[in-house]
Enzyme design. Structure first.
Site, PDB file in Angstrom:
ATOM      1  N   TYR A 160      21.010   7.034 -35.093  1.00 47.89           N
ATOM      2  CA  TYR A 160      21.829   5.884 -34.711  1.00 47.89           C
ATOM      3  C   TYR A 160      22.983   6.327 -33.821  1.00 47.89           C
ATOM      4  O   TYR A 160      23.217   5.777 -32.745  1.00 47.89           O
ATOM      5  CB  TYR A 160      22.361   5.196 -35.973  1.00 47.89           C
ATOM      6  CG  TYR A 160      23.328   4.067 -35.708  1.00 47.89           C
ATOM      7  CD1 TYR A 160      23.056   3.093 -34.753  1.00 47.89           C
ATOM      8  CD2 TYR A 160      24.513   3.968 -36.423  1.00 47.89           C
ATOM      9  CE1 TYR A 160      23.935   2.047 -34.518  1.00 47.89           C
ATOM     10  CE2 TYR A 160      25.402   2.937 -36.202  1.00 47.89           C
ATOM     11  CZ  TYR A 160      25.111   1.975 -35.250  1.00 47.89           C
ATOM     12  OH  TYR A 160      25.995   0.954 -35.022  1.00 47.89           O
ATOM     13  N   GLY A 161      23.715   7.350 -34.253  1.00 49.69           N
ATOM     14  CA  GLY A 161      24.827   7.846 -33.453  1.00 49.69           C
ATOM     15  C   GLY A 161      24.366   8.432 -32.132  1.00 49.69           C
ATOM     16  O   GLY A 161      25.000   8.252 -31.101  1.00 49.69           O
TER      17      GLY A 161
END
Length: 336
Positions: A160-161
């Site tokens: 996600y990051g």
């Protein structure tokens, strides 16, 4: 109807993901500030009920438009831009759960990276030059120093990051009780901690699962910067109002104070008045021990600072919405 926002030079804002938790709150704020808004959402994570609430609040012709479309469909996105004169784009559309991203990383890379590129290409083709991009603190990964600033190296440790590569953990809901957070049932295990706490308080789940108690923090649980959604959308609107041609502004949007998961759980117990059962489990892949912000840059440049910083009060507001909307947006009984 004439729409004007002469001091900012912006009239018509495209809000991607505007049916979601943060996007719907941002749309509400924009409409209250006399912007014209078009929501584009494929409803894979968002709620049509939130859109209906907004349409009922702002029924004037031309104020709010909803378009069902997937940002991965370049032809559909280009058609939307061809048929509308947008002055700016506020981009919220994304899958956004750290746990899920570790289970299905390709979904996250495609949804966040590829779909954003489609939007950017359409903006360039149709001469729309203002973008407010809503990111995440997950881009920073495990910083060596706290609090983090905009100059902190971005070394994300989860998909996600890595895909998002800057706001912090979002809580709360509209103070007037019109909007709230209603995640899809099948995604509850990946959702925000506030939703998990409320589900436990309502008896939807048999308790709250806290993953990880051996981090290098004072009480062993993760530390995060929890920002009220009302403050978050205010920061986005401030950024929109201050957008300048050819200028890239990156701002950390947070309270500047870290709170541990155990602290959060205790605040949630007080806010709900319910004896939430807590089960402590091993760490979840992709989580980092501590991250909180130094919001001095956004204060200095945009004159923004968080106003709703009482964690328990923010959770009380959100809990009222949860209690009055037991079926999410399928129930409209109000307690406000």
């Amino acid at each position: 109807m004439k729409f004007s926002r002469s001091e900012a030079g912006v009239t018509h804002v495209l809000v991607t993901g505007g049916a979601g938790y943060i996007g719907s709150h941002a749309t509400l704020r924009l409409l209250k500030d006399s912007y014209r808004v078009t929501i584009v959402d494929n409803l894979s994570r968002g709620n049509i009920g939130a859109v209906k609430v907004l349409q009922e609040l702002f029924p004037e012709p031309g104020r709010l438009q909803f378009i069902y479309a997937d940002l991965g469909d370049a032809k559909a996105v280009n058609k939307i831009f061809s048929e509308n004169a947008f002055d700016a784009v506020m981009h919220f559309a994304a899958v956004a759960y750290v746990g899920e991203s570790t289970l299905d990383p390709l979904k996250y890379y495609h949804n966040i990276t590829s779909n954003t590129l489609v939007v950017l290409e359409a903006m360039a083709a149709h001469n729309v030059n203002t973008l407010i991009y809503s990111s995440t603190c997950a881009t920073y990964g495990e910083p060596e120093k706290m609090p983090i600033t905009e100059e902190t190296p971005q070394n994300p440790i989860n998909p996600y990051g890595k895909a998002k590569k800057i706001y912090f953990n979002v809580i709360g809901s509209d103070p007037d009780g019109r909007l709230g957070e209603a995640p899809r049932p099948e995604l509850r295990e990946h959702g925000r901690i506030s939703g998990a706490c409320f589900d436990a308080a309502r008896g939807i789940t048999n308790g709250l699962k806290v993953r990880g108690t051996d981090y290098k923090t004072p009480d062993g649980t993760c530390i995060r910067d929890y920002i009220d959604v009302t403050d978050l959308v205010d920061a986005h609107v401030k950024a929109l109002e201050n957008a300048k041609p050819g200028h890239l502004g990156i701002y950390n949007v947070g309270t500047g104070k870290g709170r541990s998961v155990k602290e959060f759980v205790e605040a949630c117990k007080k806010a709900t008045g319910e004896p939430i059962k807590v089960e402590y489990l091993p760490r979840r892949p992709g989580d980092y021990a501590e991250v909180f912000s130094d919001p001095s840059k956004i204060l200095r440049e945009l004159k923004w600072s968080a106003q709703f910083t009482d964690l328990e009060k923010s959770l009380q507001v959100a809990w009222k919405w949860q209690k009055s909307h037991r079926d999410g947006y399928g129930s409209t009984k109000a307690l406000f």
